[in-house]
Write an enzyme that holds these catalytic residues in place. Structure first.
Site, PDB file in Angstrom:
ATOM      1  N   LYS A  50       8.112  33.416 -24.023  1.00 41.24           N
ATOM      2  CA  LYS A  50       9.221  34.034 -24.757  1.00 41.24           C
ATOM      3  C   LYS A  50       9.875  33.004 -25.674  1.00 41.24           C
ATOM      4  O   LYS A  50      10.225  33.297 -26.820  1.00 41.24           O
ATOM      5  CB  LYS A  50      10.238  34.638 -23.766  1.00 41.24           C
ATOM      6  CG  LYS A  50       9.687  35.900 -23.093  1.00 41.24           C
ATOM      7  CD  LYS A  50      10.515  36.378 -21.916  1.00 41.24           C
ATOM      8  CE  LYS A  50       9.791  37.524 -21.204  1.00 41.24           C
ATOM      9  NZ  LYS A  50      10.476  38.021 -20.011  1.00 41.24           N
ATOM     10  N   GLN A  94      15.401  36.522 -16.316  1.00 36.23           N
ATOM     11  CA  GLN A  94      14.006  36.705 -15.906  1.00 36.23           C
ATOM     12  C   GLN A  94      13.934  37.205 -14.455  1.00 36.23           C
ATOM     13  O   GLN A  94      14.514  36.604 -13.557  1.00 36.23           O
ATOM     14  CB  GLN A  94      13.242  35.376 -16.051  1.00 36.23           C
ATOM     15  CG  GLN A  94      11.762  35.477 -15.740  1.00 36.23           C
ATOM     16  CD  GLN A  94      11.004  36.392 -16.706  1.00 36.23           C
ATOM     17  OE1 GLN A  94      11.181  36.319 -17.913  1.00 36.23           O
ATOM     18  NE2 GLN A  94      10.173  37.272 -16.160  1.00 36.23           N
ATOM     19  N   ASP A 117      16.473  43.554 -22.637  1.00 37.51           N
ATOM     20  CA  ASP A 117      15.412  44.115 -21.786  1.00 37.51           C
ATOM     21  C   ASP A 117      15.589  45.627 -21.623  1.00 37.51           C
ATOM     22  O   ASP A 117      14.695  46.311 -21.142  1.00 37.51           O
ATOM     23  CB  ASP A 117      15.459  43.464 -20.392  1.00 37.51           C
ATOM     24  CG  ASP A 117      14.494  42.299 -20.246  1.00 37.51           C
ATOM     25  OD1 ASP A 117      13.486  42.282 -20.976  1.00 37.51           O
ATOM     26  OD2 ASP A 117      14.747  41.426 -19.399  1.00 37.51           O
TER      27      ASP A 117
END
Ligand code: NAD
Length: 279
Positions: A50, A94, A117
């Protein structure tokens, strides 16, 4: 006849180039905060990928690497700080978090307009009613891969195997938004092979290596393999038994090089969207 391979690497590269050009042309200042707790090796790989993608696109990324023993309070405090920082456009925590931490509470603490997200309840709800700013990265990436085939979703039989909140359920919703006739299968589904064989578009998000076999696939179908499974020999493999299914499918995604890179590309897109919303 062998299936067409859907090249997730090339398609994701095109998405990232578009994001990069948009940032450059519009002179946008975009920042993503990436929070990782503990030292799960798979999470470390995802976070590094990422960060690389951010660098390519011209997004500034800041990593907050917290030790395994981080408390819930400390993590929520960090999220609060990032929420309040006007320079931070997107916040990514994460997952999975270490077991002692409450993932749901952490996700709910992220400001919905920084939730790149799209896991926050309010973003999930907005996806349900089709009024969204962000789409969850993996299902959104799968939709891009399906679009790349030129196969219209409208009116097609779509089967999604897996009903998780981050992949299966939103995937089904996105197919429904495009007027697919959608069936969601899961571990209690009877006659799974028979249901899957109806699919013009089959999405596998199970997390079991080689789970989808050739007898479960309609000839000519679009097969999207979300699974990322690590075998004992260290190799990655998907949920679909690629060698045999690629003999009958019309289109198929490989693992690696299919859905994985798309997930990251869609994260880049969401981060730019977040920056624009906040502007
Ligand atoms: P999950 O474990 O939360 O969900 C798996 C789903 O599969 C469950 O809903 C379950 O009902 C279903 N399932 C399990 N056994 C089954 C069976 N025998 N028959 C039918 N259904 C069954 O997993 P997830 O988070 O949705 O992820 C699924 C896979 O996708 C994993 O391999 C994960 O690593 C991968 N993944 C990949 C990406 C990517 O970027 N490519 C992103 C997220 C997840």
């Amino acid at each position: 006849m062998a299936a067409n391979i859907i090249d997730g690497k090339a398609i994701s590269a095109a998405v990232k180039e578009k994001v990069r050009d948009e940032i450059a042309h519009e002179g946008l200042k975009v920042e993503l905060a990436v929070v990782i707790v503990g030292d799960d090796p798979a999470s470390r790989v995802y976070v590094n990928n990422k960060k690389k993608a951010c660098e390519f696109c011209g997004i500034k990324s800041y990593e907050y690497a917290l030790p395994e023993e981080t408390t819930q309070e400390a993590l929520l405090e960090l999220v609060d700080t990032l929420n309040a920082d006007a320079n931070v456009n997107g916040i990514l925590v994460q997952l999975p978090l270490p077991k002692h931490l409450d993932e749901k509470a952490v996700i709910e603490r992220i400001s919905p307009n920084k939730d790149v997200d799209a896991f926050h309840e309010s973003n999930v709800g907005r996806i349900m009613i089709g009024n969204y700013s962000f789409l969850p990265c993996t299902p959104a990436g799968c939709m891009e891969l399906i679009h790349s085939t030129g196969v219209e979703v409208s009116g097609k039989e779509c089967v999604v195997i897996g009903r998780s909140n981050i992949v299966g359920k939103p995937m089904a919703m996105l197919l429904l938004h495009e007027n697919g006739t959608v069936t969601i299968c899961h571990s209690r589904t009877h006659d799974l092979a028979e249901v899957c064989r109806r699919a013009d578009i089959l999405v596998a998000a199970v997390g079991r290596p080689n789970f989808v076999t050739v007898d479960m696939v309609k000839p000519g179908a679009v097969v999207i393999d979300v699974g990322i499974n690590r075998l004992d020999n260290g190799k990655l493999c998907g949920d679909v038994k690629f060698d045999e299914v690629s003999e009958v499918a019309g289109w198929i995604t490989p693992v690696p090089g299919g859905v994985g890179p798309m997930t990251i590309a869609m994260l880049m897109r969401n981060t730019v969207t977040a920056a624009k919303i906040q502007k």
